[in-house]
Design an enzyme around this catalytic site. Structure first.
Site, PDB file in Angstrom:
ATOM      1  N   ALA A  42      -5.353 -30.160   0.036  1.00 26.41           N
ATOM      2  CA  ALA A  42      -4.502 -31.251  -0.618  1.00 26.41           C
ATOM      3  C   ALA A  42      -3.379 -31.805   0.623  1.00 26.41           C
ATOM      4  O   ALA A  42      -2.203 -31.688   0.363  1.00 26.41           O
ATOM      5  CB  ALA A  42      -3.571 -30.747  -1.771  1.00 26.41           C
TER       6      ALA A  42
ATOM      7  N   SER B  47     -14.751 -25.721  -2.366  1.00 26.72           N
ATOM      8  CA  SER B  47     -13.824 -26.386  -3.373  1.00 26.72           C
ATOM      9  C   SER B  47     -12.808 -27.416  -2.741  1.00 26.72           C
ATOM     10  O   SER B  47     -12.483 -28.408  -3.273  1.00 26.72           O
ATOM     11  CB  SER B  47     -13.126 -25.363  -4.482  1.00 26.72           C
ATOM     12  OG  SER B  47     -14.387 -24.721  -4.943  1.00 26.72           O
TER      13      SER B  47
ATOM     14  N   ASP C 160     -19.036 -11.247  -7.553  1.00 27.78           N
ATOM     15  CA  ASP C 160     -18.531 -11.367  -5.979  1.00 27.78           C
ATOM     16  C   ASP C 160     -17.147 -10.787  -5.833  1.00 27.78           C
ATOM     17  O   ASP C 160     -16.971 -10.295  -4.812  1.00 27.78           O
ATOM     18  CB  ASP C 160     -18.213 -13.159  -5.590  1.00 27.78           C
ATOM     19  CG  ASP C 160     -19.694 -13.294  -5.376  1.00 27.78           C
ATOM     20  OD1 ASP C 160     -20.754 -12.844  -5.574  1.00 27.78           O
ATOM     21  OD2 ASP C 160     -19.859 -14.976  -5.460  1.00 27.78           O
TER      22      ASP C 160
END
Length: 261
Positions: free
Chosen positions: A184, A165, A45
């Site tokens: 986060a 993710s 990719d």
């Protein structure tokens, strides 16, 4: 596409990709990207994204073959294609049209840096201190201050990568939306991001950039010490990826949402 299209084979530097490049070129000929009917990218990719950045402006369809570690945007490589059959595979492919994001980053030094992103644009803190970012949508402030490790904006094609993710949503192709996902987030602690119309103009303002420096990355193009980043969907650039019918991108994106691990 013609029955015997002119193919430009492009390969990453891995041994497997280079071996496939030599075999496929012998079997099917080799053409320059600007003279070809289709580009065939051999790698993973990451190499596909390099190919789109280097040659996307030609408007040629791109058929990827997986010869790398990650191949979400690629088709399976078959050694027998070097002995024939690739033209038949190309004739049976299904197209997926992608629109990249346009990023314009302003730096502390006063420079303006533009870049395209087919997967995502991400802002990341450069030091141990959390980034403080204000988020404007179409000129209106929607979040006064996001305290975080970073924040990203992902296209549907890129929504299964870094965005996923970071616990962002997977977006269907053709949905005309993008994913705004914090990385986060510390404050607002419960903010999980947003799904926005693709034509939304998103502007990130870095709060206190000298004390809390932030970098911006469009796919693999990084800009350090940014103070403001504006992102919008490209109005005049599209790329067409070709997929085998049994390996089409839309089905893989759907399957990804029902796969654990």
């Amino acid at each position: 596409m013609t029955a015997n299209p002119r193919i430009a084979f492009l390969a990453s530097q891995t041994d497997d990709a280079q071996a496939a490049l030599a075999a496929l070129s012998r079997a099917h000929g080799q053409h320059l990207p600007e003279d070809a009917d289709v580009l065939c990218a051999l790698g993973g990719d990451g190499f596909m994204l390099q190919t789109l950045h280097r040659h996307g402006g030609l408007g040629k369809p791109v058929y990827g073959m997986k010869l790398g570690s990650v191949g979400f945007l690629m088709n399976h490589y078959r050694a027998e294609d070097a002995a024939g059959g690739l033209f038949e595979r190309l004739a049976a492919t299904e197209p997926a049209v992608l629109k990249p994001l346009e990023m314009l980053a302003q730096t502390e030094s006063g420079a303006s840096v533009g870049s395209l992103a087919y997967n995502e644009v991400s802002l990341l803190r450069q030091t141990r201190q959390a980034a403080h970012v204000r988020i404007d949508l179409n000129g209106q402030t929607r979040l006064d201050e996001l305290v975080c490790d970073g924040v990203l904006l992902a296209t549907p094609a890129g929504s299964t990568a870094y965005n996923f993710s970071a616990h962002g949503p997977i977006l269907p192709l053709g949905s005309n939306v993008v994913a705004l996902t914090p990385i986060a987030a510390f404050r607002p602690r419960r903010w999980r991001g947003a799904v926005l119309k693709a034509d939304t103009e998103i502007r990130f303002h870095v709060v206190d950039p000298y004390k809390r420096p932030v970098s911006a990355t469009a796919d693999s193009h990084e800009v350090r010490d940014v103070v403001e980043v504006t992102i919008r969907e490209s109005r005049d650039r599209t790329v067409t990826l070709l997929f085998d019918p049994e390996h089409n991108l839309e089905e893989r994106m759907l399957a990804e949402q029902f796969t654990s691990g």
